[in-house]
Scaffold this active site. Structure first.
Site, PDB file in Angstrom:
ATOM      1  N   ARG A 172       0.856  -1.187   0.000  1.00  0.00           N
ATOM      2  CA  ARG A 172       0.000   0.000   0.000  1.00  0.00           C
ATOM      3  C   ARG A 172       0.899   1.247   0.000  1.00  0.00           C
ATOM      4  O   ARG A 172       0.834   2.087   0.890  1.00  0.00           O
ATOM      5  CB  ARG A 172      -0.912  -0.006   1.230  1.00  0.00           C
ATOM      6  CG  ARG A 172      -1.670  -1.295   1.468  1.00  0.00           C
ATOM      7  CD  ARG A 172      -2.510  -1.743   0.308  1.00  0.00           C
ATOM      8  NE  ARG A 172      -3.734  -0.991   0.148  1.00  0.00           N
ATOM      9  CZ  ARG A 172      -4.876  -1.241   0.781  1.00  0.00           C
ATOM     10  NH1 ARG A 172      -4.941  -2.229   1.631  1.00  0.00           N
ATOM     11  NH2 ARG A 172      -5.954  -0.521   0.537  1.00  0.00           N
ATOM     12  N   GLN A 203       0.238   2.675  -5.835  1.00  0.00           N
ATOM     13  CA  GLN A 203      -1.171   3.084  -5.767  1.00  0.00           C
ATOM     14  C   GLN A 203      -1.940   2.802  -7.064  1.00  0.00           C
ATOM     15  O   GLN A 203      -3.086   2.393  -7.034  1.00  0.00           O
ATOM     16  CB  GLN A 203      -1.240   4.581  -5.483  1.00  0.00           C
ATOM     17  CG  GLN A 203      -2.116   4.901  -4.320  1.00  0.00           C
ATOM     18  CD  GLN A 203      -1.934   6.325  -3.827  1.00  0.00           C
ATOM     19  OE1 GLN A 203      -1.066   7.052  -4.284  1.00  0.00           O
ATOM     20  NE2 GLN A 203      -2.761   6.718  -2.902  1.00  0.00           N
ATOM     21  N   ASP A 255      -3.104  -0.717  -7.095  1.00  0.00           N
ATOM     22  CA  ASP A 255      -3.670  -1.185  -5.829  1.00  0.00           C
ATOM     23  C   ASP A 255      -5.143  -1.588  -6.024  1.00  0.00           C
ATOM     24  O   ASP A 255      -6.063  -0.794  -5.883  1.00  0.00           O
ATOM     25  CB  ASP A 255      -3.532  -0.058  -4.792  1.00  0.00           C
ATOM     26  CG  ASP A 255      -4.050  -0.437  -3.420  1.00  0.00           C
ATOM     27  OD1 ASP A 255      -4.693  -1.493  -3.296  1.00  0.00           O
ATOM     28  OD2 ASP A 255      -3.827   0.341  -2.482  1.00  0.00           O
ATOM     29  N   SER A 295      -7.672  -1.290  -3.052  1.00  0.00           N
ATOM     30  CA  SER A 295      -8.246   0.052  -2.870  1.00  0.00           C
ATOM     31  C   SER A 295      -9.274   0.379  -3.947  1.00  0.00           C
ATOM     32  O   SER A 295     -10.343   0.915  -3.651  1.00  0.00           O
ATOM     33  CB  SER A 295      -7.148   1.128  -2.925  1.00  0.00           C
ATOM     34  OG  SER A 295      -6.359   1.052  -1.779  1.00  0.00           O
ATOM     35  N   TYR A 340      -1.902  -0.967   8.190  1.00  0.00           N
ATOM     36  CA  TYR A 340      -3.056  -1.757   8.621  1.00  0.00           C
ATOM     37  C   TYR A 340      -3.192  -1.722  10.137  1.00  0.00           C
ATOM     38  O   TYR A 340      -2.189  -1.614  10.851  1.00  0.00           O
ATOM     39  CB  TYR A 340      -2.888  -3.224   8.192  1.00  0.00           C
ATOM     40  CG  TYR A 340      -2.998  -3.441   6.709  1.00  0.00           C
ATOM     41  CD1 TYR A 340      -4.219  -3.327   6.063  1.00  0.00           C
ATOM     42  CD2 TYR A 340      -1.885  -3.778   5.947  1.00  0.00           C
ATOM     43  CE1 TYR A 340      -4.326  -3.547   4.699  1.00  0.00           C
ATOM     44  CE2 TYR A 340      -1.981  -3.991   4.584  1.00  0.00           C
ATOM     45  CZ  TYR A 340      -3.209  -3.873   3.968  1.00  0.00           C
ATOM     46  OH  TYR A 340      -3.307  -4.081   2.620  1.00  0.00           O
TER      47      TYR A 340
HETATM   48  P1  NAD Z   1      -8.786  -2.780   5.748  1.00  0.00           P
HETATM   49  O1  NAD Z   1      -9.794  -3.172   4.721  1.00  0.00           O
HETATM   50  O2  NAD Z   1      -7.701  -3.731   6.072  1.00  0.00           O
HETATM   51  O3  NAD Z   1      -9.584  -2.466   7.103  1.00  0.00           O
HETATM   52  C1  NAD Z   1     -10.650  -1.538   7.094  1.00  0.00           C
HETATM   53  C2  NAD Z   1     -10.557  -0.662   8.304  1.00  0.00           C
HETATM   54  O4  NAD Z   1     -10.899  -1.417   9.468  1.00  0.00           O
HETATM   55  C3  NAD Z   1      -9.172  -0.082   8.585  1.00  0.00           C
HETATM   56  O5  NAD Z   1      -9.246   1.324   8.550  1.00  0.00           O
HETATM   57  C4  NAD Z   1      -8.831  -0.609   9.964  1.00  0.00           C
HETATM   58  O6  NAD Z   1      -8.085   0.328  10.731  1.00  0.00           O
HETATM   59  C5  NAD Z   1     -10.205  -0.826  10.531  1.00  0.00           C
HETATM   60  N1  NAD Z   1     -10.291  -1.670  11.729  1.00  0.00           N
HETATM   61  C6  NAD Z   1      -9.606  -2.782  12.064  1.00  0.00           C
HETATM   62  N2  NAD Z   1      -9.993  -3.226  13.273  1.00  0.00           N
HETATM   63  C7  NAD Z   1     -10.973  -2.384  13.703  1.00  0.00           C
HETATM   64  C8  NAD Z   1     -11.770  -2.302  14.860  1.00  0.00           C
HETATM   65  N3  NAD Z   1     -11.653  -3.182  15.859  1.00  0.00           N
HETATM   66  N4  NAD Z   1     -12.664  -1.295  14.954  1.00  0.00           N
HETATM   67  C9  NAD Z   1     -12.798  -0.393  13.976  1.00  0.00           C
HETATM   68  N5  NAD Z   1     -12.080  -0.392  12.858  1.00  0.00           N
HETATM   69  C10 NAD Z   1     -11.164  -1.395  12.727  1.00  0.00           C
HETATM   70  O7  NAD Z   1      -8.160  -1.375   5.435  1.00  0.00           O
HETATM   71  P2  NAD Z   1      -7.893  -0.696   4.012  1.00  0.00           P
HETATM   72  O8  NAD Z   1      -9.067   0.074   3.617  1.00  0.00           O
HETATM   73  O9  NAD Z   1      -7.391  -1.726   3.093  1.00  0.00           O
HETATM   74  O10 NAD Z   1      -6.743   0.322   4.376  1.00  0.00           O
HETATM   75  C11 NAD Z   1      -5.590  -0.144   5.097  1.00  0.00           C
HETATM   76  C12 NAD Z   1      -4.577   0.952   5.277  1.00  0.00           C
HETATM   77  O11 NAD Z   1      -3.894   1.188   4.071  1.00  0.00           O
HETATM   78  C13 NAD Z   1      -5.144   2.286   5.693  1.00  0.00           C
HETATM   79  O12 NAD Z   1      -4.260   2.871   6.610  1.00  0.00           O
HETATM   80  C14 NAD Z   1      -5.149   3.083   4.420  1.00  0.00           C
HETATM   81  O13 NAD Z   1      -5.108   4.461   4.656  1.00  0.00           O
HETATM   82  C15 NAD Z   1      -3.875   2.578   3.818  1.00  0.00           C
HETATM   83  N6  NAD Z   1      -3.814   2.761   2.371  1.00  0.00           N
HETATM   84  C16 NAD Z   1      -2.702   3.317   1.829  1.00  0.00           C
HETATM   85  C17 NAD Z   1      -2.618   3.488   0.466  1.00  0.00           C
HETATM   86  C18 NAD Z   1      -1.411   4.099  -0.160  1.00  0.00           C
HETATM   87  O14 NAD Z   1      -0.649   4.764   0.474  1.00  0.00           O
HETATM   88  N7  NAD Z   1      -1.183   3.841  -1.424  1.00  0.00           N
HETATM   89  C19 NAD Z   1      -3.649   3.084  -0.346  1.00  0.00           C
HETATM   90  C20 NAD Z   1      -4.777   2.513   0.233  1.00  0.00           C
HETATM   91  C21 NAD Z   1      -4.832   2.340   1.605  1.00  0.00           C
END
Ligand code: NAD
Length: 375
Positions: free
Chosen positions: A122, A127, A130, A133, A228
Site C-alpha cells: 500500500r 497506488q 492497488d 483500494s 493496517y
Molecule cells: P482494511 O480493509 O484492512 O480495514 C478496514 C478498516 O478497518 C481499517 O481502517 C482498519 O483500521 C479498521 N479496523 C480494524 N480493526 C478495527 C476495529 N476493531 N474497529 C474499527 N475499525 C477497525 O483497510 P484498508 O481500507 O485496506 O486500508 C488499510 C490501510 O492502508 C489504511 O491505513 C489506508 O489508509 C492505507 N492505504 C494506503 C494506500 C497508499 O498509500 N497507497 C492506499 C490505500 C490504503
C-alpha cells in the site's frame, strides 16, 4: 508476450480482469492480448469491443490458458485451470493467499510465478495498481446505495408542508478505503454520519468528510508498517463493543468494514446490540465474505431479525457496479504490467529486487518465495 484473460468461472463474479481500454494499453506496449469469449458479458463489454481495441477472442478456454505467457483474472483459479498453465507462466489475480495454502503449493510445484493482488504494497508508488483500494472504494459506495434501496426511510432531511423528515443516522465502523467512501456517499445523500476506527488518523479523515468521530479510549492500538490496524486484545474489543452500543441503537444504518490484514475480521456488533436496534434499521457488513463483523450475519444473504433489523451480508459488493469496478481493476492490471514491462523484449520482467514485486510475488521457479507463506 501472450497475455490471456479468461472469463470468470465463479457465478458470483460479474467483473472482468481486462476491459477494452486496458487491452488497448497492453497492445500499445507490444503485447499479444487475447480474452475468452463472453469475458465482459456481465460488465457491459461485448466481445466486439475487445476486438476493436486489438484483442483476439478465444472460445477454447483451455487453449487460451495453456498458450499464454501471462494470465490475468479476477478470482483465484481452480485446480483444473492451474493444471493447464505452462511452467514459467506468470499468473496475476486475487488469491486469498492466507487461506489458500494448497493453491500456493500447486502454483509452486507447477513452476508458475503467481502474483497476489492482495499483497501489492500500500505504497504511493504502487497506488496505481492497488486493486484492493480500487475495489474497496466502490464497495463502500455500493453499501450505501444498497442500504438506501432496502430502507423504508430516506437519507436527507426534508422540510415539507406535511412536516419535517429527519435525516438518516448512519454509523460507519472501520474507516479504511471502503469506510471513507461510505461516509462520503452517505454525506452526499444528506445523512448524519458517525464513524469509528482504531486508527486515530482515520478518525481525522472521517471528520474531514463531515462525519462525527466516535472516540473510544482503547489504550494502545497501533498500525503495521503497511498502515493496517493491529489486532485488538479481547479486553479492548469488549470495551469497543460496549462503547458503540448506544450509537448502533440510535442508527438507521450501520456499515461495517473492519478488517485486520491476514486474519478473520473481528466480531464488533454482538446479537444483543442488534436486538437493541430500531425496527427497520439496516446493517451492511462489507466484511461478510470473510466471516463478518456482525453476529448473526449470514455470508451471501440478507436476514431479517426478530426485531426487524435487516442484516445484509452479501459478497462482491463492487461487482454490483461491474462496469466501473472492471474499469479500475483492469487499469490496475494494465498499470502493473506497464510498470514491469521490458520494452526491448516486450515481456513482463520479473525484477526480483523491485519492492512492489517483493511484496506480491508468492511463487516462482518451483518455490514459494514470499516470506509470509514459506512456512
Ligand atoms: P482494511 O480493509 O484492512 O480495514 C478496514 C478498516 O478497518 C481499517 O481502517 C482498519 O483500521 C479498521 N479496523 C480494524 N480493526 C478495527 C476495529 N476493531 N474497529 C474499527 N475499525 C477497525 O483497510 P484498508 O481500507 O485496506 O486500508 C488499510 C490501510 O492502508 C489504511 O491505513 C489506508 O489508509 C492505507 N492505504 C494506503 C494506500 C497508499 O498509500 N497507497 C492506499 C490505500 C490504503
Amino acid at each position: 508476450m501472450k497475455i490471456f484473460a479468461p472469463k470468470e468461472s465463479d457465478s458470483i463474479e460479474t467483473r472482468a480482469a481486462l476491459d477494452p481500454a486496458a487491452v488497448k494499453k497492453l497492445v500499445g506496449l507490444g503485447a499479444e492480448v487475447s480474452v475468452e469469449t463472453g469475458i465482459g458479458g456481465r460488465c457491459d463489454h461485448p466481445d466486439a469491443s475487445y476486438q476493436e481495441t486489438g484483442a483476439t477472442i478465444i472460445s477454447d478456454r483451455a487453449a487460451g490458458i495453456s498458450g499464454a505467457d501471462l494470465v490475468v483474472r479476477v478470482r483465484k483459479p481452480s485446480s483444473e485451470d492451474v493444471a493447464l498453465l505452462r511452467s514459467g507462466t506468470i499468473h496475476i489475480s486475487f488469491l486469498d493467499p492466507f487461506h489458500e495454502s494448497s493453491l500456493i503449493s500447486e502454483f509452486a510445484s507447477r513452476g508458475i510465478s503467481a502474483i497476489s493482488l492482495e499483497m501489492i504494497p500500500r505504497s504511493t508508488l504502487a497506488q496505481k495498481m492497488d486493486a484492493i483500494s480500487s475495489q474497496a472504494n466502490l464497495a463502500g459506495y455500493v453499501a450505501v446505495i444498497l442500504a438506501a434501496d432496502r430502507m423504508t426511510t430516506i437519507f436527507p432531511m426534508m422540510m415539507t408542508p406535511a412536516g419535517t423528515i429527519s435525516p438518516a443516522k448512519v454509523f460507519v465502523l472501520g474507516i479504511g478505503v471502503a469506510g471513507l467512501q461510505a461516509i462520503a456517499t452517505a454525506k452526499r445523500l444528506g445523512a448524519r454520519v458517525t464513524a469509528f476506527d482504531v486508527r486515530p488518523e482515520a478518525l481525522e479523515q472521517a471528520e474531514s468528510l463531515g462525519a462525527k468521530a466516535l472516540r473510544i479510549d482503547l489504550g494502545e492500538t497501533g498500525s503495521t508498517a503497511q498502515g493496517y490496524a493491529k489486532e485488538l486484545t479481547p479486553e479492548q474489543i469488549a470495551k469497543q463493543i460496549a462503547a458503540q452500543a448506544k450509537v448502533c441503537a440510535e442508527s438507521d444504518l450501520v456499515i461495517t468494514t473492519a478488517k485486520v490484514f491476514g486474519r478473520k475480521p473481528p466480531i464488533l456488533i454482538k446479537a444483543d446490540v442488534v436486538a437493541q436496534m430500531k425496527h427497520g434499521s439496516v446493517i451492511v457488513d462489507l466484511a461478510a465474505e470473510t466471516g463478518g463483523n456482525v453476529e448473526g450475519i449470514v455470508p451471501g444473504e440478507e436476514v431479517l431479525t426478530d426485531n426487524g433489523v435487516r442484516l445484509i451480508g452479501l459478497a462482491n459488493y463492487e461487482g454490483r457496479v461491474a462496469k466501473h469496478a472492471t474499469q479500475v481493476l483492469a487499469a490496475n492490471f494494465a498499470n502493473m504490467i506497464e510498470h514491469f514491462w521490458d520494452a526491448e523484449s516486450k515481456t513482463f520482467a520479473l525484477r526480483r529486487d523491485d519492492e512492489i514485486l517483493k511484496g506480491c510475488l508468492i511463487t516462482h521457479d518451483g518455490e514459494i518465495v514470499h516470506e509470509r507463506f514459506k512456512s
